[in-house]
Design a protein around this motif. Structure first.
Motif, short mmCIF file in Angstrom:
data_model
loop_
_atom_site.label_atom_id
_atom_site.label_comp_id
_atom_site.label_asym_id
_atom_site.label_seq_id
_atom_site.Cartn_x
_atom_site.Cartn_y
_atom_site.Cartn_z
N LYS A 96 -118.78 -26.63 40.93
CA LYS A 96 -118.26 -27.93 42.49
C LYS A 96 -117.23 -29.01 41.60
CE LYS A 96 -122.94 -28.15 44.68
NZ LYS A 96 -123.98 -28.70 45.03
N ARG A 97 -116.58 -28.94 43.01
CA ARG A 97 -114.53 -29.81 42.73
C ARG A 97 -115.60 -31.33 42.46
NH1 ARG A 97 -110.00 -28.61 46.70
NH2 ARG A 97 -109.28 -26.78 45.22
N VAL A 98 -115.03 -31.61 41.65
CA VAL A 98 -115.73 -33.12 40.76
C VAL A 98 -114.44 -34.46 41.74
CG1 VAL A 98 -115.44 -35.13 38.57
CG2 VAL A 98 -116.96 -32.44 38.84
N VAL A 99 -115.10 -34.86 41.67
CA VAL A 99 -114.73 -36.40 42.53
C VAL A 99 -114.78 -38.11 41.71
CG1 VAL A 99 -113.88 -37.52 44.42
CG2 VAL A 99 -114.53 -35.08 44.76
N VAL A 100 -113.95 -38.09 41.10
CA VAL A 100 -114.23 -39.17 40.77
C VAL A 100 -114.50 -40.73 41.94
CG1 VAL A 100 -113.31 -41.40 38.97
CG2 VAL A 100 -113.30 -39.39 38.87
N VAL A 101 -114.99 -41.37 42.12
CA VAL A 101 -115.13 -42.26 42.75
C VAL A 101 -114.78 -43.87 42.30
CG1 VAL A 101 -116.45 -43.39 44.94
CG2 VAL A 101 -116.64 -41.66 44.75
N THR A 102 -114.23 -44.87 41.84
CA THR A 102 -114.66 -45.74 41.10
C THR A 102 -114.97 -47.39 41.87
OG1 THR A 102 -112.48 -47.19 42.11
CG2 THR A 102 -112.12 -45.46 40.66
N GLY A 103 -115.53 -48.39 40.63
CA GLY A 103 -116.99 -48.95 42.29
C GLY A 103 -118.17 -48.14 42.52
N GLY A 104 -118.94 -47.60 41.76
CA GLY A 104 -119.83 -47.10 42.89
C GLY A 104 -120.97 -47.97 43.28
N SER A 105 -121.17 -48.95 43.07
CA SER A 105 -122.33 -49.85 43.59
C SER A 105 -121.88 -50.47 44.75
CB SER A 105 -122.42 -50.93 42.54
OG SER A 105 -121.26 -51.79 42.14
N GLY A 106 -120.54 -50.23 45.00
CA GLY A 106 -119.65 -51.25 46.13
C GLY A 106 -120.27 -50.55 47.97
N PHE A 107 -119.86 -51.75 48.52
CA PHE A 107 -120.52 -50.98 50.35
C PHE A 107 -119.65 -49.97 50.60
CE2 PHE A 107 -120.21 -52.40 54.81
CZ PHE A 107 -121.84 -52.16 55.26
N ILE A 108 -118.27 -49.53 50.60
CA ILE A 108 -118.05 -48.61 50.96
C ILE A 108 -118.04 -47.76 50.10
CG2 ILE A 108 -115.73 -47.71 51.21
CD1 ILE A 108 -114.73 -50.59 52.82
N ALA A 109 -117.99 -47.30 48.55
CA ALA A 109 -117.75 -46.49 47.85
C ALA A 109 -119.43 -45.89 47.78
CB ALA A 109 -117.72 -47.28 46.29
N SER A 110 -120.38 -46.93 48.03
CA SER A 110 -121.87 -45.66 47.87
C SER A 110 -121.76 -45.21 49.34
CB SER A 110 -122.89 -47.32 48.22
OG SER A 110 -122.74 -47.84 49.22
N GLN A 111 -121.29 -45.53 50.37
CA GLN A 111 -120.85 -44.60 51.43
C GLN A 111 -119.83 -43.00 51.39
OE1 GLN A 111 -122.86 -44.55 54.22
NE2 GLN A 111 -124.07 -46.57 54.90
N ILE A 112 -119.09 -43.47 50.51
CA ILE A 112 -118.23 -42.64 50.42
C ILE A 112 -118.94 -41.80 49.61
CG2 ILE A 112 -116.39 -41.66 48.71
CD1 ILE A 112 -115.21 -44.24 49.82
N ILE A 113 -119.83 -41.84 48.06
CA ILE A 113 -120.29 -41.06 47.28
C ILE A 113 -121.43 -40.26 48.30
CG2 ILE A 113 -121.90 -40.81 45.72
CD1 ILE A 113 -120.79 -43.58 44.73
N LEU A 114 -121.65 -40.84 49.33
CA LEU A 114 -123.23 -40.53 49.91
C LEU A 114 -122.33 -39.43 50.77
CD1 LEU A 114 -126.00 -41.47 50.96
CD2 LEU A 114 -125.89 -42.55 52.76
N GLN A 115 -121.71 -39.67 51.59
CA GLN A 115 -121.03 -38.25 51.55
C GLN A 115 -120.58 -37.49 50.72
OE1 GLN A 115 -118.21 -39.26 55.28
NE2 GLN A 115 -119.38 -41.14 55.87
N LEU A 116 -120.44 -37.22 49.69
CA LEU A 116 -119.21 -36.62 49.03
C LEU A 116 -120.99 -35.48 48.64
CD1 LEU A 116 -116.77 -38.68 47.21
CD2 LEU A 116 -116.28 -36.30 48.48
N LEU A 117 -121.79 -35.78 47.83
CA LEU A 117 -122.75 -35.67 47.95
C LEU A 117 -123.04 -34.05 48.83
CD1 LEU A 117 -124.48 -37.95 45.52
CD2 LEU A 117 -123.13 -35.91 44.86
N GLN A 118 -123.03 -34.85 50.27
CA GLN A 118 -124.11 -34.25 51.15
C GLN A 118 -122.59 -33.34 51.85
OE1 GLN A 118 -124.67 -37.56 54.29
NE2 GLN A 118 -125.94 -38.03 53.64
N GLN A 119 -121.50 -33.22 51.48
CA GLN A 119 -120.63 -31.88 51.75
C GLN A 119 -120.39 -30.84 50.37
OE1 GLN A 119 -117.09 -33.45 53.52
NE2 GLN A 119 -117.73 -35.17 54.56
N GLY A 120 -121.11 -31.47 49.09
CA GLY A 120 -121.09 -30.11 47.75
C GLY A 120 -120.62 -30.69 46.59
N TYR A 121 -119.66 -31.90 46.65
CA TYR A 121 -119.23 -32.36 45.62
C TYR A 121 -119.56 -32.83 45.06
CZ TYR A 121 -114.91 -31.90 48.97
OH TYR A 121 -114.06 -31.44 49.85
#
Length: 345
Positions: free
Chosen positions: A3-28
């Motif tokens: 799987k392609r790795v995506v780094v997301v900085t500041g993972g506990s933040g409001f926007i970052a948590s939603q980005i992580i959610l969608q990345l995991l749902q899309q197979g990253y």
């Protein structure tokens, strides 16, 4: 297949948590940074609230924007990086550079590590604050072509920090990027469902309204956008070929006053009606109060100013389709009620 790795900085933040959610749902596979691993449980809690419990493809690691430590390891093997972390708006500060310097240095630190690790593209979470500030006589909607004038009188340090950090990012890509791509996302007021009681500064307004802390509201107009749509725009900016080298204003294109927001909440949640304000505070009163209470300076700097925005670029270039501002605002309130953050009288 790896799987392609995506780094997301500041993972506990409001926007970052939603980005992580969608990345995991899309197979990253996601590698996210926090300043302290004590935040790891909060991230897992938020993802579970958002519907993702299989965290096999999530790695949480420590890295701080104020230090070089660990950033090269964080970026190793990543295809993309989404730089969301930024100093939170501190309403009281002695020197505005205390807010500006960490934001600018942090952007350069992340971009340097990403470039050296061979990351293909970085998406920077910038802000509407890098677009609108310092234009007192504006009458037409702001677009991605606009930049805040940090030399203008009365521009708040937070808007300066977002502007100078984004400008530093574009300068880095031009002079030192060595072919690495950059895209920026500039959200207006971010609403939408909160996933934990550790919520963003952008949601404080809804909390204050629902808990009856605001007997009257300043005349502040704002654009609003749902955090789920801000996250989806980051993912589009990450992968769309045409997004390279572009910035995108994340907005529904609607403008609401704080009184409009209170009215929406009153109509949707009548149990809270007695707590919700029906009056505005004169601009002069807000500005005078800011001399006594420094935490009001950011609000005082924007009372009575024009706040129209256009999302035409993201819609046309990337096919982005955001929810309405009303949907975003009511989702914030509903999630706060569901999580017990606020309770009816």
């Amino acid at each position: 297949m790896t799987k392609r790795v995506v780094v997301v900085t500041g993972g506990s933040g409001f926007i970052a948590s939603q980005i992580i959610l969608q990345l995991l749902q899309q197979g990253y596979a996601v590698r996210t940074t926090v300043r302290s691993l004590q935040k790891a449980d909060l991230i897992r809690q938020m993802l579970a609230t958002g519907g993702v419990t299989d965290l096999t493809d999530l790695e949480v690691t420590t890295a701080d924007l104020t230090s070089d430590a660990n950033w090269s390891t964080v970026m190793r093997g990543a295809t993309y990086a989404i730089h969301v972390a930024s100093p939170t708006p501190n309403r009281v500060f002695k020197d505005e550079n205390d807010m500006i310097r960490p934001a600018v240095a942090g952007v350069r630190r992340v971009l340097t590590a990403a470039r050296d690790a061979g990351v293909k593209r970085v998406v920077l979470t910038s802000a509407y604050g890098a677009i609108f500030a310092g234009h007192p006589h504006r009458t037409t909607p702001y677009t991605e072509r606009d930049w805040s004038d940090v030399t203008a009188k009365g521009v708040h340090a937070y808007q300066k920090s977002k502007t100078l950090a984004e400008q530093a990012a574009w300068a880095f890509i031009k002079r030192e990027g060595h072919g690495m791509e950059l895209a920026a996302v500039n959200p207006v007021g971010v609403m939408g469902p909160v996933l934990a009681d550790d919520y963003s500064h952008s949601n404080v307004q809804i909390y204050q309204l629902l808990t009856g802390q605001l007997k009257a509201v300043p005349h502040v107009d704002s654009g609003y956008v749902d955090v789920r749509d801000v996250a989806s725009l980051h993912l589009l900016a990450m992968t769309a070929p045409e997004a390279a080298g572009e910035r995108f204003l994340a907005t529904t294109g609607e403008t609401l006053s704080m009184l409009d927001v209170a009215t929406l909440l009153r109509q949707a949640f009548p149990a809270f009606a007695t707590r919700l304000p029906t009056r505005t505070i004169p601009n002069a009163v807000v500005k005078a109060a800011a001399w006594i209470k420094p935490e009001l300076k950011m609000i005082a700097s924007i009372v009575g100013t024009y706040a129209g925005t256009s999302n035409a670029k993201a819609v046309k270039l990337l096919g982005w389709q955001p929810r309405s501002a009303q949907t975003a605002i009511l989702a914030t309130a509903q999630s706060m009620i569901d999580l017990g953050i606020v309770t009816a009288p």
